[in-house]
Design a protein around this motif. Structure first.
Motif, PDB file in Angstrom:
ATOM      1  N   GLY A 146     -36.020  -3.712  19.704  1.00 44.17           N
ATOM      2  CA  GLY A 146     -35.001  -4.007  18.710  1.00 44.17           C
ATOM      3  C   GLY A 146     -34.619  -2.842  17.824  1.00 44.17           C
ATOM      4  N   VAL A 147     -35.047  -1.616  18.192  1.00 41.73           N
ATOM      5  CA  VAL A 147     -34.628  -0.445  17.421  1.00 41.73           C
ATOM      6  C   VAL A 147     -33.110  -0.288  17.520  1.00 41.73           C
ATOM      7  CG1 VAL A 147     -34.854   2.061  17.180  1.00 41.73           C
ATOM      8  CG2 VAL A 147     -36.858   0.675  17.777  1.00 41.73           C
ATOM      9  N   LEU A 148     -32.576  -0.542  18.706  1.00 40.02           N
ATOM     10  CA  LEU A 148     -31.143  -0.665  18.917  1.00 40.02           C
ATOM     11  C   LEU A 148     -30.862  -2.070  19.422  1.00 40.02           C
ATOM     12  CD1 LEU A 148     -30.358   2.741  20.681  1.00 40.02           C
ATOM     13  CD2 LEU A 148     -29.880   2.155  18.297  1.00 40.02           C
ATOM     14  N   ASP A 149     -29.737  -2.635  19.033  1.00 38.79           N
ATOM     15  CA  ASP A 149     -29.399  -4.010  19.381  1.00 38.79           C
ATOM     16  C   ASP A 149     -28.870  -4.075  20.816  1.00 38.79           C
ATOM     17  OD1 ASP A 149     -28.503  -6.579  19.604  1.00 38.79           O
ATOM     18  OD2 ASP A 149     -27.231  -6.545  17.810  1.00 38.79           O
ATOM     19  N   PRO A 150     -29.556  -4.810  21.704  1.00 39.01           N
ATOM     20  CA  PRO A 150     -29.079  -4.907  23.097  1.00 39.01           C
ATOM     21  C   PRO A 150     -27.693  -5.533  23.211  1.00 39.01           C
ATOM     22  CG  PRO A 150     -31.329  -5.733  22.885  1.00 39.01           C
ATOM     23  CD  PRO A 150     -30.814  -5.539  21.497  1.00 39.01           C
ATOM     24  N   GLU A 151     -27.298  -6.344  22.236  1.00 37.44           N
ATOM     25  CA  GLU A 151     -25.989  -6.994  22.300  1.00 37.44           C
ATOM     26  C   GLU A 151     -24.848  -6.026  22.028  1.00 37.44           C
ATOM     27  OE1 GLU A 151     -25.435 -10.160  23.264  1.00 37.44           O
ATOM     28  OE2 GLU A 151     -27.593 -10.130  23.705  1.00 37.44           O
ATOM     29  N   THR A 152     -25.146  -4.940  21.341  1.00 36.57           N
ATOM     30  CA  THR A 152     -24.084  -3.989  20.971  1.00 36.57           C
ATOM     31  C   THR A 152     -24.343  -2.598  21.532  1.00 36.57           C
ATOM     32  OG1 THR A 152     -25.193  -3.474  18.865  1.00 36.57           O
ATOM     33  CG2 THR A 152     -23.557  -5.252  18.856  1.00 36.57           C
ATOM     34  N   THR A 153     -25.267  -2.504  22.497  1.00 40.92           N
ATOM     35  CA  THR A 153     -25.618  -1.216  23.105  1.00 40.92           C
ATOM     36  C   THR A 153     -25.566  -1.333  24.628  1.00 40.92           C
ATOM     37  OG1 THR A 153     -27.125  -0.709  21.279  1.00 40.92           O
ATOM     38  CG2 THR A 153     -27.373   0.599  23.282  1.00 40.92           C
ATOM     39  N   VAL A 154     -24.912  -0.386  25.261  1.00 40.46           N
ATOM     40  CA  VAL A 154     -24.913  -0.276  26.721  1.00 40.46           C
ATOM     41  C   VAL A 154     -25.635   1.017  27.086  1.00 40.46           C
ATOM     42  CG1 VAL A 154     -23.522  -0.019  28.806  1.00 40.46           C
ATOM     43  CG2 VAL A 154     -22.766  -1.562  26.983  1.00 40.46           C
ATOM     44  N   VAL A 155     -26.700   0.908  27.853  1.00 39.33           N
ATOM     45  CA  VAL A 155     -27.434   2.082  28.329  1.00 39.33           C
ATOM     46  C   VAL A 155     -27.051   2.330  29.782  1.00 39.33           C
ATOM     47  CG1 VAL A 155     -29.686   3.129  28.760  1.00 39.33           C
ATOM     48  CG2 VAL A 155     -29.364   1.662  26.776  1.00 39.33           C
ATOM     49  N   SER A 156     -26.583   3.525  30.064  1.00 33.48           N
ATOM     50  CA  SER A 156     -26.162   3.876  31.413  1.00 33.48           C
ATOM     51  C   SER A 156     -26.449   5.350  31.643  1.00 33.48           C
ATOM     52  CB  SER A 156     -24.664   3.584  31.574  1.00 33.48           C
ATOM     53  OG  SER A 156     -24.223   3.865  32.884  1.00 33.48           O
ATOM     54  N   ILE A 157     -26.522   5.750  32.903  1.00 39.19           N
ATOM     55  CA  ILE A 157     -26.817   7.140  33.256  1.00 39.19           C
ATOM     56  C   ILE A 157     -25.521   7.860  33.604  1.00 39.19           C
ATOM     57  CG2 ILE A 157     -27.940   8.642  34.961  1.00 39.19           C
ATOM     58  CD1 ILE A 157     -30.134   6.504  35.201  1.00 39.19           C
ATOM     59  N   PHE A 158     -25.313   9.015  32.995  1.00 35.82           N
ATOM     60  CA  PHE A 158     -24.189   9.886  33.311  1.00 35.82           C
ATOM     61  C   PHE A 158     -24.622  10.806  34.449  1.00 35.82           C
ATOM     62  CE2 PHE A 158     -21.761  13.852  31.733  1.00 35.82           C
ATOM     63  CZ  PHE A 158     -20.630  13.524  32.445  1.00 35.82           C
ATOM     64  N   PRO A 159     -23.968  10.773  35.620  1.00 36.32           N
ATOM     65  CA  PRO A 159     -24.518  11.438  36.808  1.00 36.32           C
ATOM     66  C   PRO A 159     -24.315  12.945  36.883  1.00 36.32           C
ATOM     67  CG  PRO A 159     -22.475  10.305  37.364  1.00 36.32           C
ATOM     68  CD  PRO A 159     -22.781   9.942  35.941  1.00 36.32           C
ATOM     69  N   SER A 160     -23.699  13.547  35.883  1.00 39.44           N
ATOM     70  CA  SER A 160     -23.371  14.974  35.963  1.00 39.44           C
ATOM     71  C   SER A 160     -24.604  15.866  35.931  1.00 39.44           C
ATOM     72  CB  SER A 160     -22.461  15.350  34.799  1.00 39.44           C
ATOM     73  OG  SER A 160     -22.192  16.738  34.771  1.00 39.44           O
ATOM     74  N   PRO A 161     -24.593  16.959  36.689  1.00 36.62           N
ATOM     75  CA  PRO A 161     -25.590  18.025  36.486  1.00 36.62           C
ATOM     76  C   PRO A 161     -25.384  18.698  35.139  1.00 36.62           C
ATOM     77  CG  PRO A 161     -24.475  18.250  38.615  1.00 36.62           C
ATOM     78  CD  PRO A 161     -23.689  17.256  37.813  1.00 36.62           C
ATOM     79  N   MET A 162     -26.419  19.329  34.637  1.00 37.59           N
ATOM     80  CA  MET A 162     -26.389  20.012  33.342  1.00 37.59           C
ATOM     81  C   MET A 162     -26.235  21.520  33.551  1.00 37.59           C
ATOM     82  SD  MET A 162     -26.729  19.136  30.092  1.00 37.59           S
ATOM     83  CE  MET A 162     -26.768  20.104  28.575  1.00 37.59           C
ATOM     84  N   HIS A 163     -25.244  22.106  32.863  1.00 33.49           N
ATOM     85  CA  HIS A 163     -25.020  23.549  32.945  1.00 33.49           C
ATOM     86  C   HIS A 163     -25.793  24.347  31.884  1.00 33.49           C
ATOM     87  CE1 HIS A 163     -21.649  22.507  35.507  1.00 33.49           C
ATOM     88  NE2 HIS A 163     -21.312  23.758  35.652  1.00 33.49           N
ATOM     89  N   TYR A 164     -26.014  23.748  30.708  1.00 30.33           N
ATOM     90  CA  TYR A 164     -26.536  24.473  29.538  1.00 30.33           C
ATOM     91  C   TYR A 164     -25.553  25.568  29.129  1.00 30.33           C
ATOM     92  CZ  TYR A 164     -30.637  21.981  31.169  1.00 30.33           C
ATOM     93  OH  TYR A 164     -31.470  20.987  31.596  1.00 30.33           O
ATOM     94  N   ALA A 165     -24.276  25.185  29.090  1.00 28.27           N
ATOM     95  CA  ALA A 165     -23.202  26.133  28.782  1.00 28.27           C
ATOM     96  C   ALA A 165     -22.607  25.898  27.397  1.00 28.27           C
ATOM     97  CB  ALA A 165     -22.115  26.069  29.845  1.00 28.27           C
ATOM     98  N   GLY A 166     -23.339  25.212  26.519  1.00 27.50           N
ATOM     99  CA  GLY A 166     -22.983  25.125  25.118  1.00 27.50           C
ATOM    100  C   GLY A 166     -21.584  24.579  24.842  1.00 27.50           C
TER     101      GLY A 166
END
Length: 390
Positions: free
Chosen positions: A307-327
């Motif tokens: 309950g730290v974040l409300d499941p009713e108002t939060t959507v958790v999903s994975i963003f499939p992009s690779p990470m560049h570390y390009a700021g």
């Protein structure tokens, strides 16, 4: 200072001007120092409905299910290009429309616009943001095998056919220029560069993708990999009238949680009826010392369970992009992709997409430049930027 209201930003203009028009949301006080700068000449309004994707519609590059076997037989007759794991991640990104309006790996004109302008100009004259090259490298022998064919089959590391690339264009891969313009340095030790560019082929191949089947990783986390279409459907199911996105490549800590819950409260105060949080950890390639995705997702689930974040108002999903570390260059890509998922607010913190300098004992990028660049970036005018400092 008294609390002030969120502004409604404009749609992108059809031409770039020399004047700088920032689009921070106006200032108000938060316990975690979420700070905003006002835009002048804008009237406040709360607008229902989800933001339109770049180009007006989401790109869907998946082959319709009844046609998949036919496409596989078609692909078997074509020259083949073998993909790396990171290449497959980019196919995933492209196939679902995260990079809309791109319809495949970049041809040279798109590549050059991305390198030099961090944006693409569309046929109608409008501009969309595109700050990182999404390209596919091939070597001399692959180029020779392709010959005069204008189509190639793309196969993964297990030789499974992933996609067909149509109407191809092969052009030189200017590695040094690509690295210098994307990262602002050619210093040795940049993780993505060493992983994907240094030993890559001297040619790039672009074209229009037909992706045979949805990309799956079979790692127990596929249920979290919601496409932009699926996310938009979920936001509509929850009757969201605003979506605020937060990307992490590390676990949520207390400051993050406080920020996200307080941001929703403030959006309610501004007149939105049901703002929804998109908690969107990056799930593609990350460097070896980052927290593994599986552990991050366990922690994110626990945050909702407790309950730290409300499941009713939060959507958790994975963003499939690779990470560049390009700021500051890469954070534009992260923000642009969330527009395509339906987000009209984007939370950005200290040194987004940054890392330590690979050679010197300092950060590679100025910690404040990411949020400043986001406020001025071409093609992101519709996105409200929420800069904060914990």
């Amino acid at each position: 200072m008294a609390s002030t209201v969120f502004i409604q930003t404009s749609f992108p203009s059809k031409s770039l001007t020399k004047s700088v028009n920032t689009h921070f949301v106006p200032s108000f006080k938060l316990p975690v120092s979420l700070s905003f700068k006002p835009r002048t000449g804008r009237c406040f309004s709360v607008r229902a409905g989800l933001i339109e994707p770049d180009g007006g519609k989401l790109v869907d590059l998946l082959v319709a299910e009844p046609e998949r076997e036919l496409k596989k037989r078609d692909a078997a007759l074509l020259p083949r290009v073998k993909l790396t794991k990171i290449d497959v991640q980019w196919v995933h990104v492209l196939s679902e429309g995260w990079a809309s309006p791109l319809t495949g790996f970049m041809r040279e004109s798109e590549f050059l616009q991305t390198l030099h302008f961090n944006s693409l100009r569309l046929d109608d004259g409008s501009v969309v943001n595109m700050s990182v090259p999404i390209v596919l490298a091939i070597d001399d022998s692959q180029k020779e095998r392709i010959g005069e064919s204008n189509r190639v089959a793309l196969v993964d590391f297990d030789d499974k056919t992933v996609a067909i690339l149509n109407n191809i264009e092969i052009y030189k891969h200017p590695k040094e220029e690509r690295v210098a313009r994307t990262w602002g340095t050619t210093a040795p030790g940049l993780p993505y560069v060493e992983e994907t560019i240094t030993n890559a082929g001297n040619w790039l191949i672009g074209g229009d993708l037909e992706v045979i089947e949805p990309i799956k990783y079979n790692d127990g986390l596929d249920r979290f990999r919601m496409s932009p279409v699926e996310l938009r459907q979920e936001f509509e199911r929850r009757n969201a009238d605003a979506v605020f996105a937060f990307q992490l490549r590390n676990p949520v800590h207390n400051g993050h949680a406080l920020l996200m819950t307080d941001t929703r409260s403030r959006l309610l105060d501004m007149g939105y009826k049901n703002p929804i949080l998109l908690l969107h950890p990056l799930g593609g390639y990350t460097k070896a010392d980052d927290v593994p995705l599986s552990w991050r997702m366990k922690q994110h689930e626990k945050v909702l369970e407790d309950g730290v974040l409300d499941p009713e108002t939060t959507v958790v999903s994975i963003f499939p992009s690779p990470m560049h570390y390009a700021g500051p260059t890469e954070v534009q890509w992260h923000a642009k992709a969330r527009i395509n998922a339906g987000a009209n607010f984007y939370i950005v913190g200290r040194d987004p997409a940054g890392m330590g300098h690979p050679v010197e004992k300092r950060d590679l990028y100025d910690a404040d430049h990411g949020k400043k660049v986001l406020s001025m970036a071409p093609g992101l005018e519709r996105l409200n930027i929420l800069p904060f400092r914990v």
